[in-house]
Structure formats: C-alpha cells, structure tokens
Design an enzyme around this catalytic site. Structure first.
Site, PDB file in Angstrom:
ATOM      1  N   GLU A 172     -11.034   3.166   7.376  1.00 32.81           N
ATOM      2  CA  GLU A 172     -10.033   4.171   7.764  1.00 32.81           C
ATOM      3  C   GLU A 172     -10.791   5.365   8.352  1.00 32.81           C
ATOM      4  OE1 GLU A 172      -8.063   5.856   4.368  1.00 32.81           O
ATOM      5  OE2 GLU A 172      -6.411   6.697   5.527  1.00 32.81           O
ATOM      6  N   HIS A 230      -9.758   0.844  -0.172  1.00 30.03           N
ATOM      7  CA  HIS A 230      -9.525   1.555   1.086  1.00 30.03           C
ATOM      8  C   HIS A 230     -10.820   1.480   1.903  1.00 30.03           C
ATOM      9  CE1 HIS A 230      -6.138   3.508  -0.931  1.00 30.03           C
ATOM     10  NE2 HIS A 230      -5.817   4.135   0.177  1.00 30.03           N
ATOM     11  N   GLY A 234      -9.510   7.678  -1.772  1.00 25.17           N
ATOM     12  CA  GLY A 234     -10.172   8.971  -1.583  1.00 25.17           C
ATOM     13  C   GLY A 234     -10.989   9.017  -0.313  1.00 25.17           C
ATOM     14  N   HIS A 294       0.858  -1.195   0.000  1.00 22.95           N
ATOM     15  CA  HIS A 294       0.000   0.000   0.000  1.00 22.95           C
ATOM     16  C   HIS A 294       0.895   1.245   0.000  1.00 22.95           C
ATOM     17  CE1 HIS A 294      -4.097   1.712   1.174  1.00 22.95           C
ATOM     18  NE2 HIS A 294      -3.302   2.752   1.006  1.00 22.95           N
TER      19      HIS A 294
HETATM   20 ZN   LIG Z   1      -3.916   4.781   0.898  1.00 24.41          ZN
END
Ligand SMILES: [Zn+2]
Length: 353
Positions: free
Chosen positions: A202, A199, A172, A14
């Site tokens: 997060e 993603h 994003g 990543h």
């Molecule tokens: Zn990232």
C-alpha cells in the site's frame, strides 16, 4: 444496474471497526464520556474525518483513528459500535463480513484485551442475530508497536478462535516498519494453524508483499496495490511474485477509495484492480474504512462499475472471490456461494435479460 448494486450479495474482507463508526454514535459516546471532539454536528464531524484522511498520505490517513478509539474504551461502547457495524454491513447488502481491529488500542482505560474482544464479539453476535449478516473478527496488531504486543495479540486471537475470531492482521504505517519485525507473532500463529493477513503493497512496494508471504506466512494480502510493480515489461510480463500469488490463489483484499486517499494510487482509473480481476487473480473489493473514506461497499462497487465497466458476471466473480478468500470455515463458505451468491445473481441475471 446502479440500483441493483445495493441488492447484490456482497462479501467484505477488509473492514476496520475503528474506521467505520457512525458520526452520530461518536458524538453521543463522546458526550457521555467527556471526550472533546473537533466538531459537534454529525455531518461536520463526518467531513472532518474525510478531510483529514484524504490527503494522499498513509500516516495522515491514520490520524483520525486516535479520535475514534478515544470513545471505544469501555465494554458498553465497544459492544454498541460492533453491533452497529454489523447493522451497517447488512444495510450495505453484505452477507458475510470480516471486521478487524486492534484490541490493544482499547485498553487505555483499564480493559484487558480479553474484555475488549468479548465486548466486540457480543456486539457482533447481537448484530448478526437481528440482521442475518454473518460476521467474524480479525485481530490486528500494528507495525510501529513493540513486537511483543503483536505476540500477545496473536495469543488472544487464537484463544478466541472458537468464539468468532478467524484471523490475525498486521496494520499501520508500512514504510520503515517491515512485517518480519513481528515474526515471533507469525511463528506462533503458524504453529497454531491460524489465519494470517497482512497489509502490504500500500505505502511500500514489492518487498513488503514478498516478505509478508514468504517470511511471515500471510494467507492473504491487504491492498497489494503495488504488486503491479512486478512487471519486467509493464503490461506484458508478470514477475515471479505475481505468478506465485496468481498460481497459489492468494486472495488480495483491494480497496479503491482508500488507496486514493492514502496516496497508494493517484488516479483511480489507473488502479490495477480490473487488470487483476481479468487476469484471474483472487481479488475482491473492500471499503477499508467507511468513515475515513466516506464510503460503503455499495459505493465501492458502483465506483468499480463506473471506472472499469464491470458487468453482473464480474460482480458475481468478485463476491465469489471474497467468499473463497474468507477465513471462516469451509462449510460456511460453500453455503454462502451455493445458497446465496449463485442463486441471487442468477435471479438478477434473469431480471436483466
Ligand atoms: Zn486496512
């Protein structure tokens, strides 16, 4: 062990191309292209990116990317930055890296997504040839963009599957932009037997991770920091999503410093990474963005050692987890483990005893 960490064979899954430029290169490219920058000296510019990123908020963290992508709009610059990126991976002790970026962000001055990818792939090829570090590309799309752009990006990714593109990612701002909005792209990728990472977990919670896996078909999850919320009784019972991820060996691309800077965690000591590692999840450590988070993979491994008292065996496990989660071909994964990671860690073990 601190001085050994740089030498350890590492795997990076990543890693954003546009979040890992050298400040010196940004200055040179901006000068040549007439792009105005907020600072004119490399150290001050590096600090400017870090200050902007480390505000505990994902949208603020993402602001610096407008500056890096501004100098990545022609083939020569893209090729240079990709080459330097692989050189930096090699210096960091990375034997295999997957570098991700969104081609659409580099079309502002007329390049097609294909031209963008070809320039980056050429830079990666040159960087790999000179350093020996193997690198592959993941094509990103962005959550806040029109889903039609995601579908176009997915098509370009598949078009270059034999030239070094191994996966597709949705990045994003997570909050308010569910991954399922981009299901046309994910449906296309699944029909083509292509690799997907997303993603999730997060800036948003469990439903984002669940949707990425069960609706969009993600084979890996970027971050998954908030999977820890899947505890009915904290620390005692694992929920069904956690169980599914553990049982299906779904790799989690975890990032420490970046999680602190975006506010996904407020205290690194409380980061779920060591818990997942000990419970047998397929977790690996990653930088996310070396420029914005002022870090390297060596630094992230050192941080993990300091915070969680990891030993040599833990680091070997992290490297092997990285390879097992990689999107490259199985034969390469086998070679990386058998010919590099296992013998090199065995040698380090011998040095230590
Ligand atoms: Zn990232």
């Amino acid at each position: 062990m601190a001085d050994q960490i740089q030498q350890m064979p590492k795997v990076q899954l990543h890693d954003h191309l546009d979040g890992g430029l050298r400040p010196e290169s940004i200055l040179e490219l901006a000068d040549a292209q007439g792009v105005t920058l907020p600072e004119s000296d490399p150290k001050a510019l590096g600090e400017w990116f870090f200050r902007g990123a480390a505000q505990g908020d994902l949208p603020k963290y993402l602001e610096g990317f407008a500056v890096t992508t501004a100098v990545m709009q022609d083939e020569e610059s893209l090729q240079r930055i990709a080459r330097e990126h692989v050189e930096d991976l090699s210096r960091d002790g990375v034997i295999y890296g997957e570098i991700r970026f969104a081609p659409v962000l580099h079309t502002a001055r007329g390049l097609s997504m294909e031209q963008v990818l070809e320039a980056v792939l050429e830079g990666v090829r040159i960087g790999s040839e000179t350093t020996g570090t193997v690198a592959r590309i993941i094509v990103c799309s962005l959550r806040h963009m029109d889903p039609a752009i995601s579908l176009d990006s997915a098509k370009v990714a598949v078009q270059y599957r034999d030239r070094g593109v191994v996966g597709f990612d949705l990045a994003g701002d997570e909050s308010g932009h569910p991954p399922a909005d981009h299901n046309d792209a994910f449906q296309f990728l699944r029909q083509k037997n292509f690799n997907i990472t997303i993603h999730a977990g997060e800036a948003f919670g469990l439903s984002s991770i669940w949707q990425a896996i069960q609706h969009c078909g993600a084979h890996r999850i970027g971050h998954a920091t908030r999977l820890v919320e899947d505890d009915t009784v904290p620390g005692d019972h694992r929920g069904t999503l956690g169980e599914y991820i553990l049982d299906h060996r779904i790799p989690l691309e975890m990032c420490l410093s970046s999680n602190l800077h975006t506010g996904a965690v407020t205290d690194l000591k409380a980061h779920p990474f060591p818990r997942y590692l000990r419970e047998g999840y397929r977790v690996a450590l990653n930088v996310d963005n070396t420029l914005m988070s002022k870090t390297t993979l060596t630094r992230e491994w050192e941080l993990a050692r300091e915070l969680f008292s990891l030993d040599l065996q833990d680091f070997e496990r992290i490297a092997i987890n990285g390879v097992k989660g990689a999107f490259c071909e199985h034969s390469l994964r086998k070679t990386l483990i058998q010919d590099q990671i296992v013998p090199r860690f065995r040698a380090l073990q011998g040095d230590a005893s």
